[in-house]
Design a protein around this motif. Sequence first.
Motif, mmCIF file in Angstrom:
data_model
loop_
_atom_site.group_PDB
_atom_site.id
_atom_site.type_symbol
_atom_site.label_atom_id
_atom_site.label_comp_id
_atom_site.label_asym_id
_atom_site.label_seq_id
_atom_site.Cartn_x
_atom_site.Cartn_y
_atom_site.Cartn_z
ATOM 1 N N ILE A 1 -4.981 5.993 2.241
ATOM 2 C CA ILE A 1 -4.235 4.780 1.877
ATOM 3 C C ILE A 1 -4.781 4.190 0.574
ATOM 4 O O ILE A 1 -5.976 3.926 0.445
ATOM 5 C CB ILE A 1 -4.296 3.731 3.005
ATOM 6 C CG1 ILE A 1 -3.617 4.301 4.248
ATOM 7 C CG2 ILE A 1 -3.617 2.425 2.568
ATOM 8 C CD1 ILE A 1 -3.748 3.434 5.487
ATOM 9 N N PHE B 1 -4.714 12.101 8.181
ATOM 10 C CA PHE B 1 -3.481 12.101 7.371
ATOM 11 C C PHE B 1 -2.238 12.270 8.250
ATOM 12 O O PHE B 1 -2.311 12.823 9.340
ATOM 13 C CB PHE B 1 -3.547 13.213 6.323
ATOM 14 C CG PHE B 1 -4.607 12.962 5.285
ATOM 15 C CD1 PHE B 1 -4.329 12.231 4.138
ATOM 16 C CD2 PHE B 1 -5.904 13.429 5.466
ATOM 17 C CE1 PHE B 1 -5.312 11.976 3.191
ATOM 18 C CE2 PHE B 1 -6.897 13.171 4.524
ATOM 19 C CZ PHE B 1 -6.597 12.452 3.384
ATOM 20 N N THR C 1 -8.360 7.695 4.926
ATOM 21 C CA THR C 1 -7.121 8.121 5.584
ATOM 22 C C THR C 1 -5.973 8.241 4.572
ATOM 23 O O THR C 1 -4.810 8.380 4.965
ATOM 24 C CB THR C 1 -6.715 7.122 6.690
ATOM 25 O OG1 THR C 1 -6.667 5.812 6.114
ATOM 26 C CG2 THR C 1 -7.704 7.127 7.831
ATOM 27 N N ARG D 1 0.571 5.604 1.065
ATOM 28 C CA ARG D 1 -0.297 6.550 1.763
ATOM 29 C C ARG D 1 0.028 7.971 1.326
ATOM 30 O O ARG D 1 1.174 8.419 1.451
ATOM 31 C CB ARG D 1 -0.096 6.407 3.271
ATOM 32 C CG ARG D 1 -1.061 7.260 4.053
ATOM 33 C CD ARG D 1 -1.011 6.929 5.530
ATOM 34 N NE ARG D 1 -2.119 7.548 6.218
ATOM 35 C CZ ARG D 1 -2.488 7.272 7.453
ATOM 36 N NH1 ARG D 1 -1.830 6.365 8.141
ATOM 37 N NH2 ARG D 1 -3.504 7.885 8.009
ATOM 38 N N GLU E 1 0.847 -1.190 0.000
ATOM 39 C CA GLU E 1 0.000 0.000 0.000
ATOM 40 C C GLU E 1 0.880 1.236 0.000
ATOM 41 O O GLU E 1 2.058 1.178 0.373
ATOM 42 C CB GLU E 1 -0.939 0.004 1.211
ATOM 43 C CG GLU E 1 -0.191 -0.036 2.539
ATOM 44 C CD GLU E 1 -1.137 -0.130 3.740
ATOM 45 O OE1 GLU E 1 -2.116 -0.896 3.681
ATOM 46 O OE2 GLU E 1 -0.871 0.578 4.729
#
Length: 359
Positions: A342, A157, A340, A133, A131
């Motif tokens: 991601i 964040f 968030t 972010r 992942e």
Amino acid sequence: MKDSIITKTEVKKLNAELFMPFTISSGSHKSLANAAVKIQTAGGVCGYGEAPVATHITGETVEQTEANLKAVCRDMEGLDAADYLKILHFIEDRLDNNRAAMTCLELAVLDLVCRMQKISLWQYYGAAEREVRTDITVVIGSEDKARGFMKKTVSRFKDFKIKVGVDFDEDIKRLKVVREAAPGARLIVDANCAYSPEDAEKFFNELMRQGIKPDIVEQPVKKNDFEGLKYLTEKLPLIICADESAYSLNDVFELIRRKCVKGINIKLTKLGFLRAREVWALARSSGIKLMMGEMMESELSSFAAAEMAGGLGGFDFIDLDTPFFLKDSPCPAGNLLSDTGIYHIADVREGTGIIPGIF
Ligand SMILES: [Mg+2]
């Protein structure tokens, strides 16, 4: 006819409203006004691309981009997607002067090829990290607006990008608001070419005197001012990163050779997919920090960038937050993108995982 022959192409506008104007020192996006393409093979597999048009940054326009997309799409009909590298070179040759269109068609071809092989773009690029972010951008505006924005985003964040370069004092006040709201966050400061080298030196010294040290500083000086970047890299204890200056593989080679910067912001809309990968390799082998960024882009091209970044691995900063500014996106990502920030790129099944609702 072979299943892999491209038989149909379509170009459409890709529009969306924003929650708030996305304002930087060189101008403002009031909406998402891009173009998108769909290409289809004889076997019925489709690939999708997005052309992110940022007139105030690149000078490209939607009209010109759509016209170029239509012309090159026509010439792609009849080509064999099995020879996709040849097609990518053909696209690069035809559209070097319209990078939004170039990256759009490159993406459509790569998306198509991945879907033909039933793999994701993340897998195509090596599946290095499961992942990525993104940060979130605090745009140019009042201190109060920044305070309100931080209230809404601080729990979601971890990295914040603060746009600066319009007003010395206002910018410092806004940076203090962000630092106070998010004491542990990484701060990315982006001036989008606004300063002279001397003004940049003054601004960042004053900021540090007030106790705020950015984790990375993007494009403090003009696009062509490589010497200005080098001056600031030598003068300031900060990672100076090229964005607008890093518009081609050759630019990046020069920036690294002359030790002008310690970071590079890769954007697919500047470099295209072929050269972005080469820039990644060059930066990684030179110890240069890497950011994956974007223009004003929907989930479609944001996922492409996230999957390239996470697929290749080794990116220090991910700046792919523009989907969070869209109202009613035409390319919703569902559970693949969390609120968030991601990008769940390991969960993408085929291609980018995103199909624009407009086709
Ligand atoms: Mg930037």
